[in-house]
Design a protein around this motif. Structure first.
Motif, PDB file in Angstrom:
ATOM      1  N   GLY A  95      44.805 -12.712  13.357  1.00  0.00           N
ATOM      2  CA  GLY A  95      46.108 -12.920  12.721  1.00  0.00           C
ATOM      3  C   GLY A  95      46.970 -11.554  13.164  1.00  0.00           C
ATOM      4  O   GLY A  95      47.018 -11.027  14.397  1.00  0.00           O
ATOM      5  N   THR A  96      47.515 -10.781  12.263  1.00  0.00           N
ATOM      6  CA  THR A  96      48.341  -9.526  12.587  1.00  0.00           C
ATOM      7  C   THR A  96      47.556  -8.347  12.090  1.00  0.00           C
ATOM      8  O   THR A  96      48.037  -7.134  11.806  1.00  0.00           O
ATOM      9  N   ASN A  97      46.202  -8.630  11.718  1.00  0.00           N
ATOM     10  CA  ASN A  97      45.560  -7.446  11.443  1.00  0.00           C
ATOM     11  C   ASN A  97      44.443  -6.943  12.768  1.00  0.00           C
ATOM     12  O   ASN A  97      44.020  -7.700  13.534  1.00  0.00           O
ATOM     13  N   LEU A  98      44.288  -5.729  12.842  1.00  0.00           N
ATOM     14  CA  LEU A  98      43.617  -4.878  13.996  1.00  0.00           C
ATOM     15  C   LEU A  98      42.668  -3.927  13.146  1.00  0.00           C
ATOM     16  O   LEU A  98      43.075  -3.315  12.250  1.00  0.00           O
ATOM     17  N   GLN A  99      41.458  -4.244  13.446  1.00  0.00           N
ATOM     18  CA  GLN A  99      40.222  -3.251  12.950  1.00  0.00           C
ATOM     19  C   GLN A  99      39.843  -2.472  14.399  1.00  0.00           C
ATOM     20  O   GLN A  99      39.427  -3.128  15.096  1.00  0.00           O
ATOM     21  N   LEU A 100      39.868  -1.131  13.961  1.00  0.00           N
ATOM     22  CA  LEU A 100      39.508  -0.206  15.017  1.00  0.00           C
ATOM     23  C   LEU A 100      38.067   0.372  14.629  1.00  0.00           C
ATOM     24  O   LEU A 100      38.262   0.968  13.510  1.00  0.00           O
ATOM     25  N   MET A 101      36.913   0.439  15.180  1.00  0.00           N
ATOM     26  CA  MET A 101      35.752   1.206  14.735  1.00  0.00           C
ATOM     27  C   MET A 101      35.570   2.183  15.830  1.00  0.00           C
ATOM     28  O   MET A 101      35.285   2.058  16.887  1.00  0.00           O
ATOM     29  N   MET A 102      36.007   3.648  15.417  1.00  0.00           N
ATOM     30  CA  MET A 102      35.745   4.639  15.933  1.00  0.00           C
ATOM     31  C   MET A 102      34.720   5.678  15.249  1.00  0.00           C
ATOM     32  O   MET A 102      33.895   5.024  14.625  1.00  0.00           O
ATOM     33  N   ASP A 103      35.224   6.836  15.142  1.00  0.00           N
ATOM     34  CA  ASP A 103      34.601   7.759  14.150  1.00  0.00           C
ATOM     35  C   ASP A 103      34.453   7.160  12.739  1.00  0.00           C
ATOM     36  O   ASP A 103      33.571   7.685  11.930  1.00  0.00           O
ATOM     37  N   GLU A 104      35.800   6.555  12.481  1.00  0.00           N
ATOM     38  CA  GLU A 104      35.720   6.039  10.943  1.00  0.00           C
ATOM     39  C   GLU A 104      36.524   4.339  11.337  1.00  0.00           C
ATOM     40  O   GLU A 104      36.708   4.106  12.579  1.00  0.00           O
ATOM     41  N   GLU A 105      36.182   3.577  10.432  1.00  0.00           N
ATOM     42  CA  GLU A 105      36.971   2.306  10.711  1.00  0.00           C
ATOM     43  C   GLU A 105      38.335   2.388  10.206  1.00  0.00           C
ATOM     44  O   GLU A 105      38.493   2.778   8.960  1.00  0.00           O
ATOM     45  N   ILE A 106      39.266   1.782  10.925  1.00  0.00           N
ATOM     46  CA  ILE A 106      40.532   1.723  10.597  1.00  0.00           C
ATOM     47  C   ILE A 106      41.147   0.322  10.556  1.00  0.00           C
ATOM     48  O   ILE A 106      40.961  -0.299  11.698  1.00  0.00           O
ATOM     49  N   ASN A 107      41.731  -0.073   9.379  1.00  0.00           N
ATOM     50  CA  ASN A 107      42.283  -1.549   9.248  1.00  0.00           C
ATOM     51  C   ASN A 107      43.863  -1.214   9.314  1.00  0.00           C
ATOM     52  O   ASN A 107      44.325  -0.446   8.370  1.00  0.00           O
ATOM     53  N   THR A 108      44.379  -1.954  10.186  1.00  0.00           N
ATOM     54  CA  THR A 108      45.925  -1.753  10.309  1.00  0.00           C
ATOM     55  C   THR A 108      46.672  -3.074  10.391  1.00  0.00           C
ATOM     56  O   THR A 108      46.031  -4.090  11.299  1.00  0.00           O
ATOM     57  N   SER A 109      47.734  -3.457  10.191  1.00  0.00           N
ATOM     58  CA  SER A 109      48.422  -4.465  10.517  1.00  0.00           C
ATOM     59  C   SER A 109      49.111  -4.414  11.952  1.00  0.00           C
ATOM     60  O   SER A 109      49.381  -3.065  12.213  1.00  0.00           O
ATOM     61  N   TYR A 110      49.459  -5.057  12.713  1.00  0.00           N
ATOM     62  CA  TYR A 110      50.167  -4.741  14.068  1.00  0.00           C
ATOM     63  C   TYR A 110      51.197  -5.956  14.384  1.00  0.00           C
ATOM     64  O   TYR A 110      51.017  -6.762  13.755  1.00  0.00           O
ATOM     65  N   SER A 111      52.257  -5.590  15.182  1.00  0.00           N
ATOM     66  CA  SER A 111      53.011  -6.286  15.534  1.00  0.00           C
ATOM     67  C   SER A 111      53.714  -5.984  16.799  1.00  0.00           C
ATOM     68  O   SER A 111      53.455  -4.618  17.026  1.00  0.00           O
ATOM     69  N   PHE A 112      54.614  -6.566  17.045  1.00  0.00           N
ATOM     70  CA  PHE A 112      55.229  -6.169  18.441  1.00  0.00           C
ATOM     71  C   PHE A 112      56.804  -6.298  17.926  1.00  0.00           C
ATOM     72  O   PHE A 112      57.287  -7.317  17.559  1.00  0.00           O
ATOM     73  N   ASN A 113      57.732  -5.249  18.334  1.00  0.00           N
ATOM     74  CA  ASN A 113      59.095  -5.275  18.110  1.00  0.00           C
ATOM     75  C   ASN A 113      59.838  -5.870  19.032  1.00  0.00           C
ATOM     76  O   ASN A 113      59.227  -6.413  20.138  1.00  0.00           O
TER      77      ASN A 113
END
Length: 125
Positions: free
Chosen positions: A88-106
């Motif tokens: 959907g509009t959620n993005l999960q990034l797994m790097m040194d830590e896990e970051i969960n962020t919403s994303y969209s396009f302007n």
């Protein structure tokens, strides 16, 4: 007997029409969003002295990068490999830590990552 056949026909017709009205649009939309993320994104304020961005590859891997070029000719750069998933509009990034962020396009097509930066990211590829 005739009413039973007519009723059965109506029920079968209703079931078939319901099945055909269902589609894979939800899956297609999610795939389109994922495909839209694939590419190289650089923060909009990046310039020849400073760059910050992400590369999202189609296999759900990628890189977060940062670089600084100084007037004295020295430079500092950092690249971190990552794995990513979107739903959907959620993005999960797994790097040194896990970051969960919403994303969209302007309206300009810039990528907005609310938990990472207030500054949008511009596709550079």
């Amino acid at each position: 007997m005739k009413n039973t056949i007519n009723s059965s026909f109506v029920v079968v017709l209703l079931i078939v029409s319901t099945l055909f009205s269902c589609s894979t649009n939800d899956m297609d939309d999610n795939q389109n969003e994922t495909n839209t993320l694939v590419g190289e994104w650089q923060r909009a304020d990046s310039n020849s002295s400073f760059a910050n961005g992400f590369v999202f590859l189609a296999d759900n891997t990628g890189v977060q990068f940062t670089s600084e070029n100084h007037d004295d000719g020295t430079a500092i750069s950092n690249a971190v490999s990552l794995e990513w998933n979107s739903s959907g509009t959620n993005l999960q990034l797994m790097m040194d830590e896990e970051i969960n962020t919403s994303y969209s396009f302007n309206a300009e097509g810039e990528l907005l990552l609310s938990a990472i930066s207030e500054i949008p990211f511009v596709r550079i590829d």
